[in-house]
Motif scaffolding. Sequence first.
Motif, PDB file in Angstrom:
ATOM      1  N   LYS A   6       0.840  -1.210   0.000  1.00 56.30           N
ATOM      2  CA  LYS A   6       0.000   0.000   0.000  1.00 56.30           C
ATOM      3  C   LYS A   6       0.863   1.242   0.000  1.00 56.30           C
ATOM      4  CE  LYS A   6      -4.203  -1.496   2.369  1.00 56.30           C
ATOM      5  NZ  LYS A   6      -4.978  -1.342   3.600  1.00 56.30           N
ATOM      6  N   ARG A   7       1.905   1.250   0.826  1.00 56.46           N
ATOM      7  CA  ARG A   7       2.779   2.410   0.917  1.00 56.46           C
ATOM      8  C   ARG A   7       3.524   2.640  -0.397  1.00 56.46           C
ATOM      9  NH1 ARG A   7       6.122   2.450   6.160  1.00 56.46           N
ATOM     10  NH2 ARG A   7       4.046   2.921   6.945  1.00 56.46           N
ATOM     11  N   ILE A   8       3.981   1.555  -1.022  1.00 62.82           N
ATOM     12  CA  ILE A   8       4.699   1.678  -2.297  1.00 62.82           C
ATOM     13  C   ILE A   8       3.785   2.262  -3.368  1.00 62.82           C
ATOM     14  CG2 ILE A   8       5.736   0.356  -4.186  1.00 62.82           C
ATOM     15  CD1 ILE A   8       6.918  -1.495  -2.026  1.00 62.82           C
ATOM     16  N   PHE A   9       2.544   1.756  -3.467  1.00 62.14           N
ATOM     17  CA  PHE A   9       1.616   2.281  -4.463  1.00 62.14           C
ATOM     18  C   PHE A   9       1.258   3.738  -4.177  1.00 62.14           C
ATOM     19  CE2 PHE A   9       0.576  -2.234  -5.473  1.00 62.14           C
ATOM     20  CZ  PHE A   9       0.875  -2.149  -6.827  1.00 62.14           C
ATOM     21  N   VAL A  11       3.143   6.029  -2.647  1.00 65.65           N
ATOM     22  CA  VAL A  11       4.291   6.864  -2.994  1.00 65.65           C
ATOM     23  C   VAL A  11       4.413   7.002  -4.507  1.00 65.65           C
ATOM     24  CG1 VAL A  11       6.821   6.966  -2.943  1.00 65.65           C
ATOM     25  CG2 VAL A  11       5.547   6.427  -0.860  1.00 65.65           C
ATOM     26  N   ALA A  12       4.212   5.902  -5.238  1.00 68.15           N
ATOM     27  CA  ALA A  12       4.291   5.953  -6.702  1.00 68.15           C
ATOM     28  C   ALA A  12       3.194   6.855  -7.271  1.00 68.15           C
ATOM     29  CB  ALA A  12       4.186   4.547  -7.272  1.00 68.15           C
ATOM     30  N   PHE A  13       1.993   6.776  -6.722  1.00 70.94           N
ATOM     31  CA  PHE A  13       0.882   7.602  -7.195  1.00 70.94           C
ATOM     32  C   PHE A  13       1.162   9.084  -6.951  1.00 70.94           C
ATOM     33  CE2 PHE A  13      -3.230   9.699  -6.423  1.00 70.94           C
ATOM     34  CZ  PHE A  13      -3.805   9.493  -7.670  1.00 70.94           C
ATOM     35  N   ILE A  14       1.637   9.419  -5.755  1.00 70.29           N
ATOM     36  CA  ILE A  14       1.950  10.809  -5.433  1.00 70.29           C
ATOM     37  C   ILE A  14       3.058  11.317  -6.353  1.00 70.29           C
ATOM     38  CG2 ILE A  14       2.951  12.308  -3.661  1.00 70.29           C
ATOM     39  CD1 ILE A  14       1.404  10.625  -1.596  1.00 70.29           C
ATOM     40  N   PHE A  15       4.062  10.471  -6.614  1.00 69.47           N
ATOM     41  CA  PHE A  15       5.151  10.859  -7.506  1.00 69.47           C
ATOM     42  C   PHE A  15       4.622  11.162  -8.915  1.00 69.47           C
ATOM     43  CE2 PHE A  15       8.430   9.569 -10.582  1.00 69.47           C
ATOM     44  CZ  PHE A  15       9.398  10.516 -10.262  1.00 69.47           C
ATOM     45  N   LEU A  16       3.739  10.310  -9.422  1.00 70.84           N
ATOM     46  CA  LEU A  16       3.184  10.529 -10.761  1.00 70.84           C
ATOM     47  C   LEU A  16       2.353  11.807 -10.813  1.00 70.84           C
ATOM     48  CD1 LEU A  16       2.163   6.926 -11.838  1.00 70.84           C
ATOM     49  CD2 LEU A  16       3.980   8.348 -12.785  1.00 70.84           C
ATOM     50  N   VAL A  17       1.583  12.087  -9.764  1.00 72.53           N
ATOM     51  CA  VAL A  17       0.794  13.312  -9.731  1.00 72.53           C
ATOM     52  C   VAL A  17       1.700  14.537  -9.727  1.00 72.53           C
ATOM     53  CG1 VAL A  17      -0.752  14.699  -8.290  1.00 72.53           C
ATOM     54  CG2 VAL A  17      -1.231  12.275  -8.669  1.00 72.53           C
ATOM     55  N   LEU A  18       2.770  14.500  -8.944  1.00 75.72           N
ATOM     56  CA  LEU A  18       3.702  15.632  -8.907  1.00 75.72           C
ATOM     57  C   LEU A  18       4.377  15.836 -10.252  1.00 75.72           C
ATOM     58  CD1 LEU A  18       5.343  15.214  -5.394  1.00 75.72           C
ATOM     59  CD2 LEU A  18       3.732  16.963  -6.131  1.00 75.72           C
ATOM     60  N   VAL A  19       4.746  14.738 -10.923  1.00 74.43           N
ATOM     61  CA  VAL A  19       5.371  14.852 -12.239  1.00 74.43           C
ATOM     62  C   VAL A  19       4.388  15.454 -13.245  1.00 74.43           C
ATOM     63  CG1 VAL A  19       6.231  13.502 -14.190  1.00 74.43           C
ATOM     64  CG2 VAL A  19       7.068  13.036 -11.888  1.00 74.43           C
ATOM     65  N   ALA A  20       3.131  15.036 -13.180  1.00 74.99           N
ATOM     66  CA  ALA A  20       2.130  15.569 -14.105  1.00 74.99           C
ATOM     67  C   ALA A  20       1.910  17.060 -13.873  1.00 74.99           C
ATOM     68  CB  ALA A  20       0.815  14.798 -13.946  1.00 74.99           C
ATOM     69  N   ILE A  21       1.827  17.477 -12.619  1.00 73.27           N
ATOM     70  CA  ILE A  21       1.601  18.892 -12.310  1.00 73.27           C
ATOM     71  C   ILE A  21       2.800  19.735 -12.736  1.00 73.27           C
ATOM     72  CG2 ILE A  21       1.335  20.544 -10.422  1.00 73.27           C
ATOM     73  CD1 ILE A  21      -0.352  18.389  -9.007  1.00 73.27           C
ATOM     74  N   SER A  22       4.010  19.267 -12.436  1.00 71.87           N
ATOM     75  CA  SER A  22       5.184  20.040 -12.818  1.00 71.87           C
ATOM     76  C   SER A  22       5.332  20.080 -14.333  1.00 71.87           C
ATOM     77  CB  SER A  22       6.444  19.465 -12.167  1.00 71.87           C
ATOM     78  OG  SER A  22       6.668  18.142 -12.620  1.00 71.87           O
ATOM     79  N   GLY A  23       4.990  18.998 -15.017  1.00 71.48           N
ATOM     80  CA  GLY A  23       5.028  18.989 -16.473  1.00 71.48           C
ATOM     81  C   GLY A  23       4.024  19.958 -17.064  1.00 71.48           C
TER      82      GLY A  23
END
Length: 50
Positions: A6-9, A11-23
Motif C-alpha cells: 500500500k505504501r509503495i503504491f 508513494v508511486a501515485f503521489i510521484f506521478l501526480v507531482l510529475v504531471a503537475i510540474s510537467g
Amino acid sequence: MKEMLKRIFLVAFIFLVLVAISGFFYMQKHPMEGKKATGKSLNLSGQVSK
C-alpha cells in the motif's frame, strides 16, 4: 507485507501526480513548436496572451 505494498503504491501515485503537475506548468512556460505557430496561448485564467 500488505501495508508495505500500500505504501509503495501510494508513494508511486503521489510521484506521478507531482510529475504531471510540474510537467503541466513547464509546458505553460515553454510551449511546443506546434503551439507557437499561432502565436497565441491560453493562460490559466482563460485569457489569450500573445
